[in-house]
Structures are given as C-alpha cells and as structure tokens.
Scaffold this motif. Structure first.
Motif, short mmCIF file in Angstrom:
data_model
loop_
_atom_site.label_atom_id
_atom_site.label_comp_id
_atom_site.label_asym_id
_atom_site.label_seq_id
_atom_site.Cartn_x
_atom_site.Cartn_y
_atom_site.Cartn_z
N LEU A 18 0.98 -1.18 0.08
CA LEU A 18 -0.01 -0.29 -0.17
C LEU A 18 1.08 1.38 -0.19
CD1 LEU A 18 -2.97 1.45 0.38
CD2 LEU A 18 -2.41 1.35 2.81
N LEU A 19 1.75 1.36 0.64
CA LEU A 19 2.66 2.44 0.99
C LEU A 19 3.63 2.47 -0.37
CD1 LEU A 19 3.78 2.32 4.62
CD2 LEU A 19 2.38 4.03 3.62
N LEU A 20 4.05 1.51 -0.83
CA LEU A 20 4.78 1.43 -2.29
C LEU A 20 3.70 2.24 -3.41
CD1 LEU A 20 7.52 0.87 -3.62
CD2 LEU A 20 6.40 -1.52 -3.88
N MET A 23 3.51 5.96 -2.50
CA MET A 23 4.58 6.61 -2.93
C MET A 23 5.07 6.79 -4.34
SD MET A 23 8.69 5.63 -2.46
CE MET A 23 8.58 4.41 -3.82
N LEU A 24 4.43 5.88 -5.08
CA LEU A 24 4.65 5.69 -6.61
C LEU A 24 3.91 6.80 -7.30
CD1 LEU A 24 5.89 4.62 -9.29
CD2 LEU A 24 3.98 3.00 -9.05
N LEU A 25 2.40 6.71 -6.80
CA LEU A 25 1.61 7.86 -7.55
C LEU A 25 1.76 9.05 -6.96
CD1 LEU A 25 -1.95 5.63 -7.05
CD2 LEU A 25 -0.40 6.00 -9.10
N GLY A 44 11.30 -1.23 -3.94
CA GLY A 44 10.32 -1.65 -2.96
C GLY A 44 10.29 -3.38 -2.75
N GLY A 45 11.12 -3.88 -3.47
CA GLY A 45 11.32 -5.42 -3.39
C GLY A 45 10.04 -6.25 -3.94
N VAL A 46 9.64 -5.93 -5.00
CA VAL A 46 8.51 -6.44 -5.55
C VAL A 46 8.89 -6.46 -7.20
CG1 VAL A 46 6.60 -5.64 -4.11
CG2 VAL A 46 7.07 -4.28 -6.12
#
Length: 125
Positions: A18-20, A23-25, A44-46
């Motif tokens: 959710l935070l990632l 942050m991106l948006l 983000g490790g994804v």
C-alpha cells in the motif's frame, strides 16, 4: 478515499505494498521527472508486474483523483490510524505480546499539529 473503500483492510501483510503504491503515485503526481516502474519495483522489493498492478489498483481505488484536500486527508488519516491500532490489538491478542513502550504516532509524523493517538511496539517478554 482508499481507506473509505468497501472491503479495504490495512494489515501487516499489505501495508508495504500500500505504501509503495501510494509513494509511486505521489511521486508521479508531484514530479515532472521520475524513475520508471522497474526502478520503484526494485526499491520496493516487488516484481515489475506487481508494481504495475499495484499502481493500477490504487488508481482505481482512488477513482483517479490524486489530489486530496486537508479535511478529507485528516478524516482518512484518523480512520487509517484507528484501523491500524485495532489490527495491532488483534495481533497482540493472537501472539500474546505485551506492549513495550509508546512511540510517536503515525498522525503526529504526517501532520503539522500533534495528535494524541499512539502506536505501540510489542515484545514477547
């Protein structure tokens, strides 16, 4: 708006993603120059596919309205913080952990005025 969406639940399993996505948006909304999604996925490790899905899902959840006025922000932040504290209480009950100490709340970090809500750290001692 995401917090107020039906079925939205904040948990330890989804907070990172959710935070990632948020942050991106936020970066894309506020900056004219930004890195590509592959870079943010790495940070983000994804996987790239997952960050693309997260971005799209968050945009849909927010109804493509990225600007948030102060009143909506404050109400949503209070609801999010309450949900987080309830989730922490449930986790504490499930795991038998005891409060370690009180730390600054999410609200006091993200707003310009201090608020009284606190987050807790837990220990198994």
């Amino acid at each position: 708006r995401a917090v107020n969406s039906p079925g939205f639940i904040l948990s330890r399993q989804n907070i990172h993603r959710l935070l990632l996505a948020a942050m991106l948006l936020a970066i894309k909304f506020n900056d004219d120059v930004y890195a590509n999604n592959k870079s943010y996925a790495l940070i983000g490790g994804v996987e790239l596919d997952e960050i693309n899905i997260l971005e799209s899902s968050m945009l849909t959840l927010l109804q493509y309205q990225l600007f948030v006025d102060q009143e909506v922000y404050s109400k949503s932040l209070k609801k999010l913080n309450l949900q987080f504290r309830e989730s922490e209480k449930e986790e504490k009950i499930r795991s038998g952990l005891k409060p370690l100490r009180t730390i600054a709340s999410i609200e006091s970090i993200q707003t310009t005025r201090p608020l009284n809500n606190n987050c807790l750290l837990y220990t198994s001692d």
